[in-house]
Design a protein around this motif. Structure first.
Motif, mmCIF file in Angstrom:
data_model
loop_
_atom_site.group_PDB
_atom_site.id
_atom_site.type_symbol
_atom_site.label_atom_id
_atom_site.label_comp_id
_atom_site.label_asym_id
_atom_site.label_seq_id
_atom_site.Cartn_x
_atom_site.Cartn_y
_atom_site.Cartn_z
ATOM 1 N N ARG A 289 0.826 -1.207 0.000
ATOM 2 C CA ARG A 289 0.000 0.000 0.000
ATOM 3 C C ARG A 289 0.865 1.264 0.000
ATOM 4 O O ARG A 289 0.483 2.269 -0.599
ATOM 5 C CB ARG A 289 -0.954 -0.002 1.204
ATOM 6 N N VAL A 290 2.000 1.215 0.664
ATOM 7 C CA VAL A 290 2.908 2.361 0.640
ATOM 8 C C VAL A 290 3.446 2.562 -0.781
ATOM 9 O O VAL A 290 3.521 3.700 -1.273
ATOM 10 C CB VAL A 290 4.063 2.171 1.641
ATOM 11 N N VAL A 291 3.799 1.475 -1.440
ATOM 12 C CA VAL A 291 4.276 1.579 -2.822
ATOM 13 C C VAL A 291 3.176 2.145 -3.715
ATOM 14 O O VAL A 291 3.428 3.025 -4.560
ATOM 15 C CB VAL A 291 4.744 0.202 -3.341
ATOM 16 N N ALA A 292 1.939 1.672 -3.523
ATOM 17 C CA ALA A 292 0.821 2.207 -4.299
ATOM 18 C C ALA A 292 0.638 3.697 -4.048
ATOM 19 O O ALA A 292 0.395 4.478 -4.984
ATOM 20 C CB ALA A 292 -0.462 1.452 -3.948
ATOM 21 N N MET A 293 0.761 4.116 -2.793
ATOM 22 C CA MET A 293 0.628 5.530 -2.459
ATOM 23 C C MET A 293 1.709 6.353 -3.147
ATOM 24 O O MET A 293 1.433 7.441 -3.667
ATOM 25 C CB MET A 293 0.702 5.721 -0.945
ATOM 26 N N LEU A 294 2.934 5.855 -3.172
ATOM 27 C CA LEU A 294 4.019 6.581 -3.815
ATOM 28 C C LEU A 294 3.762 6.767 -5.308
ATOM 29 O O LEU A 294 3.967 7.858 -5.859
ATOM 30 C CB LEU A 294 5.344 5.853 -3.591
ATOM 31 N N HIS A 295 3.290 5.718 -5.961
ATOM 32 C CA HIS A 295 2.983 5.853 -7.386
ATOM 33 C C HIS A 295 1.799 6.796 -7.610
ATOM 34 O O HIS A 295 1.777 7.547 -8.598
ATOM 35 C CB HIS A 295 2.704 4.484 -7.997
ATOM 36 N N ALA A 296 0.828 6.778 -6.707
ATOM 37 C CA ALA A 296 -0.302 7.701 -6.819
ATOM 38 C C ALA A 296 0.172 9.145 -6.675
ATOM 39 O O ALA A 296 -0.268 10.044 -7.412
ATOM 40 C CB ALA A 296 -1.357 7.381 -5.761
ATOM 41 N N ARG A 297 1.077 9.397 -5.732
ATOM 42 C CA ARG A 297 1.634 10.742 -5.574
ATOM 43 C C ARG A 297 2.420 11.149 -6.825
ATOM 44 O O ARG A 297 2.385 12.311 -7.255
ATOM 45 C CB ARG A 297 2.547 10.787 -4.353
ATOM 46 N N ALA A 298 3.140 10.194 -7.398
ATOM 47 C CA ALA A 298 3.880 10.495 -8.624
ATOM 48 C C ALA A 298 2.923 10.866 -9.758
ATOM 49 O O ALA A 298 3.207 11.767 -10.557
ATOM 50 C CB ALA A 298 4.745 9.300 -9.019
ATOM 51 N N ALA A 299 1.777 10.185 -9.812
ATOM 52 C CA ALA A 299 0.783 10.509 -10.838
ATOM 53 C C ALA A 299 0.298 11.948 -10.695
ATOM 54 O O ALA A 299 0.185 12.690 -11.678
ATOM 55 C CB ALA A 299 -0.398 9.545 -10.748
ATOM 56 N N ARG A 300 0.011 12.355 -9.467
ATOM 57 C CA ARG A 300 -0.445 13.731 -9.240
ATOM 58 C C ARG A 300 0.657 14.729 -9.590
ATOM 59 O O ARG A 300 0.391 15.788 -10.158
ATOM 60 C CB ARG A 300 -0.869 13.912 -7.783
ATOM 61 N N GLU A 307 2.169 16.404 -17.653
ATOM 62 C CA GLU A 307 2.773 15.250 -18.318
ATOM 63 C C GLU A 307 1.809 14.066 -18.289
ATOM 64 O O GLU A 307 1.911 13.181 -17.432
ATOM 65 C CB GLU A 307 4.092 14.893 -17.618
ATOM 66 N N PRO A 308 0.834 14.029 -19.203
ATOM 67 C CA PRO A 308 -0.232 13.012 -19.131
ATOM 68 C C PRO A 308 0.254 11.576 -19.271
ATOM 69 O O PRO A 308 -0.206 10.693 -18.547
ATOM 70 C CB PRO A 308 -1.176 13.406 -20.277
ATOM 71 N N THR A 309 1.181 11.323 -20.198
ATOM 72 C CA THR A 309 1.629 9.939 -20.407
ATOM 73 C C THR A 309 2.266 9.390 -19.135
ATOM 74 O O THR A 309 1.957 8.271 -18.687
ATOM 75 C CB THR A 309 2.629 9.873 -21.571
ATOM 76 N N ALA A 310 3.144 10.187 -18.528
ATOM 77 C CA ALA A 310 3.799 9.753 -17.288
ATOM 78 C C ALA A 310 2.789 9.619 -16.156
ATOM 79 O O ALA A 310 2.877 8.690 -15.338
ATOM 80 C CB ALA A 310 4.899 10.741 -16.910
ATOM 81 N N ALA A 311 1.811 10.521 -16.112
ATOM 82 C CA ALA A 311 0.816 10.477 -15.042
ATOM 83 C C ALA A 311 0.008 9.189 -15.112
ATOM 84 O O ALA A 311 -0.173 8.496 -14.092
ATOM 85 C CB ALA A 311 -0.110 11.688 -15.129
ATOM 86 N N GLU A 342 -9.683 5.170 -3.106
ATOM 87 C CA GLU A 342 -8.726 6.276 -2.989
ATOM 88 C C GLU A 342 -7.911 6.428 -4.269
ATOM 89 O O GLU A 342 -7.677 7.548 -4.744
ATOM 90 C CB GLU A 342 -7.796 6.030 -1.797
ATOM 91 N N LEU A 343 -7.473 5.319 -4.850
ATOM 92 C CA LEU A 343 -6.677 5.397 -6.069
ATOM 93 C C LEU A 343 -7.496 5.948 -7.233
ATOM 94 O O LEU A 343 -6.973 6.683 -8.083
ATOM 95 C CB LEU A 343 -6.090 4.026 -6.402
ATOM 96 N N HIS A 344 -8.787 5.600 -7.281
ATOM 97 C CA HIS A 344 -9.640 6.189 -8.320
ATOM 98 C C HIS A 344 -9.822 7.691 -8.095
ATOM 99 O O HIS A 344 -9.901 8.471 -9.060
ATOM 100 C CB HIS A 344 -11.000 5.488 -8.353
ATOM 101 N N GLN A 345 -9.876 8.125 -6.843
ATOM 102 C CA GLN A 345 -9.966 9.563 -6.574
ATOM 103 C C GLN A 345 -8.704 10.281 -7.074
ATOM 104 O O GLN A 345 -8.781 11.389 -7.620
ATOM 105 C CB GLN A 345 -10.141 9.817 -5.067
ATOM 106 N N VAL A 346 -7.567 9.654 -6.870
ATOM 107 C CA VAL A 346 -6.309 10.230 -7.361
ATOM 108 C C VAL A 346 -6.314 10.287 -8.891
ATOM 109 O O VAL A 346 -5.914 11.292 -9.494
ATOM 110 C CB VAL A 346 -5.105 9.419 -6.853
ATOM 111 N N ALA A 347 -6.758 9.199 -9.513
ATOM 112 C CA ALA A 347 -6.838 9.177 -10.974
ATOM 113 C C ALA A 347 -7.778 10.267 -11.483
ATOM 114 O O ALA A 347 -7.488 10.948 -12.478
ATOM 115 C CB ALA A 347 -7.306 7.808 -11.460
ATOM 116 N N ALA A 348 -8.899 10.454 -10.783
ATOM 117 C CA ALA A 348 -9.854 11.483 -11.176
ATOM 118 C C ALA A 348 -9.249 12.870 -11.041
ATOM 119 O O ALA A 348 -9.396 13.729 -11.930
ATOM 120 C CB ALA A 348 -11.116 11.366 -10.318
ATOM 121 N N SER A 349 -8.572 13.116 -9.932
ATOM 122 C CA SER A 349 -7.947 14.420 -9.711
ATOM 123 C C SER A 349 -6.876 14.691 -10.763
ATOM 124 O O SER A 349 -6.742 15.816 -11.254
ATOM 125 C CB SER A 349 -7.340 14.484 -8.310
ATOM 126 N N SER A 350 -6.111 13.658 -11.117
ATOM 127 C CA SER A 350 -5.083 13.812 -12.142
ATOM 128 C C SER A 350 -5.715 14.143 -13.488
ATOM 129 O O SER A 350 -5.234 15.023 -14.215
ATOM 130 C CB SER A 350 -4.249 12.530 -12.248
#
Length: 450
Positions: A289-300, A307-311, A342-350
């Motif tokens: 879950r910590v790894v998932a959070m880090l990638h989610a933060r990187a997406a934001r 940078e949409p492709t990287a996000a 939570e991850l979908h919320q991050v994706a939506a915000s991005s």
């Protein structure tokens, strides 16, 4: 003694260095000439114009002042007048420069610096971020201490863990205002034991881990209140404590929260630097879950950088990491809030940040409809923020009535939550709706939300 917040930074500098206006301006004039900029008048009225009348010094005068205080030109550009002067106050030298050792961590934990309230200000330069990550990776861990005070065991750390768990959930419910002081109290209690008690190596590392979490909570609460300089001090303190705890997972959590601050403060590249540092040795991160959070933060961060492709690549990696996670009760207690919703919320915000409102709404809907949904009952503050973004997505599609309907839900979700970020989000929604005041429902909402 706390410096009055209404003082101009230049007045604070003079007071701390016991200088009169005339003496200070003479130093600036001398440096101005030494730099090859020529003569500069140094009558004391000049300082009054700079501080009381709002006059901005000439460019060469600013450069002379920066040189006098050893402030980099890049930071003069980055912060502007008069904010770059805050770098000369030296409130952060202990947290930035102390050794990365258990003794250095205790010194930082007992430091009373950072008295000037620098809202919206970041204390860590790019070079400081790089140095902190390098030193964290090689920080000396705690060892046994047996020659002072009473002896404490792991039971003390167990009790702190319970109290910190309660504070995390209180933060979800009531916001940062009330939780900040409680987090500082926990930090003081933990610090007292680290400084004055005897303990085994295991207990010492556990206590430093508790200090890391208490400081992270304080940093998060400071960020939620809009106090960025204080937040960075706490996050850096937390990172140091995680090094003394020999706990890279705790450090990675802190870096993820710190990255959130950086990209929302206009520094997405700094945020990505922190995340890269956390993931540099991901094998030592014990929680998927910590790894998932880090990638989610990187997406934001990538979305903030345009940078949409990287996000979207990072969004995919976040979901992939989460798919390997065990049930919540088998993972870290602090990661209870990381789920599909939570991850979908991050994706939506991005998506919203990247100008894709339709894709944003699809993910906002998935966040609530998924079998593993975002918990709106537990996450009162987050619910208000995500709802406001959902309303913004409706506005982006021209769906004004839907935006107003969701806007009313935002106000309902905000009840009893003390959070500057939530208030700012509602303000942004009101500004977005203000161009539609020809619609009666919009006028009614703006009057209700005023």
């Amino acid at each position: 003694m706390t410096t009055p917040l209404q003082l101009h930074p230049l007045h604070t500098l003079l007071a701390r260095n016991n200088l009169t206006a005339a003496a200070y301006l003479k130093r600036v004039a001398d440096r101005h000439k030494a730099l090859g900029y020529g003569a500069m008048a140094f009558r004391k009225e000049k300082l009054s114009r700079w501080t009381r009348e709002g006059t901005t010094p000439e460019r060469t005068a600013q450069l002379a002042i920066a040189s006098l205080h050893h402030i980099d030109l890049a930071d003069v550009e980055r912060f502007g007048w008069p904010d770059f002067l805050l770098l000369a106050l030296n409130d952060d030298r202990i947290v930035l420069d102390s050794p990365w050792s258990p003794a250095g961590t205790v010194k930082v934990l007992t430091d009373k610096g950072g008295h000037v309230d620098r809202r919206g200000f970041l204390i860590a330069t790019a070079s400081a971020l790089t140095a902190s990550l390098a030193q964290w990776a090689t920080a000396a861990p705690a060892v046994a201490v047996g020659d002072r005070g009473r002896r404490v065991g792991t039971g003390a750390a167990d009790l702190f863990d319970v109290r910190l768990e309660a504070l995390r959930h209180l933060d979800d419910t009531v916001g940062a205002g009330q939780v900040y002081d409680a987090a500082l109290l926990e930090l003081r209690l933990i610090t007292d034991l680290l400084k004055d008690a005897s303990y085994s190596e295991t207990t010492g590392r556990r206590l430093f881990g508790c200090a890391a979490e208490a400081a992270r909570l304080a940093g998060w609460c400071s960020y939620d209140a809009g106090r960025h300089a204080a937040s960075e001090r706490h996050f850096l303190t937390s990172l140091r404590a995680s090094g003394s705890a020999a706990n890279p997972t705790l450090g990675a959590i802190t870096l993820a929260f710190w990255a959130n601050l950086r990209y929302n403060a206009g520094d997405p590249q700094g945020a990505l630097h922190l995340i890269d540092g956390a993931l540099a040795d991901r094998r030592n991160i014990t929680s998927p879950r910590v790894v998932a959070m880090l990638h989610a933060r990187a997406a934001r961060a990538h979305s903030k950088a345009g940078e949409p492709t990287a996000a979207w690549h990072q969004v995919d990696k976040a979901f992939a990491a989460y798919d390997t996670a065990p049930p919540p009760d088998e993972d870290l207690p602090s990661m209870y809030w990381i789920n599909h919703g939570e991850l979908h919320q991050v994706a939506a915000s991005s998506a919203l940040t990247l100008g894709e409102p339709k894709r944003a709404l699809e993910n906002f809907t998935a966040a609530l409809d998924h079998a593993d949904p975002y918990d709106t009952q537990r996450e009162a503050r987050g619910t208000a923020i995500y709802l406001a973004r959902q309303a913004e997505a409706h506005l982006g599609l021209g769906e004004v009535d839907a935006a107003v309907e969701v806007g009313h839900q935002v106000i309902g979700a905000m009840g009893g939550v003390d959070s500057a970020r939530t208030t700012d989000t509602l303000t942004e929604l009101r500004e977005g709706l203000s161009s539609h005041q020809d619609v009666p429902a919009v006028r009614d909402f703006l009057a209700y939300a005023a």
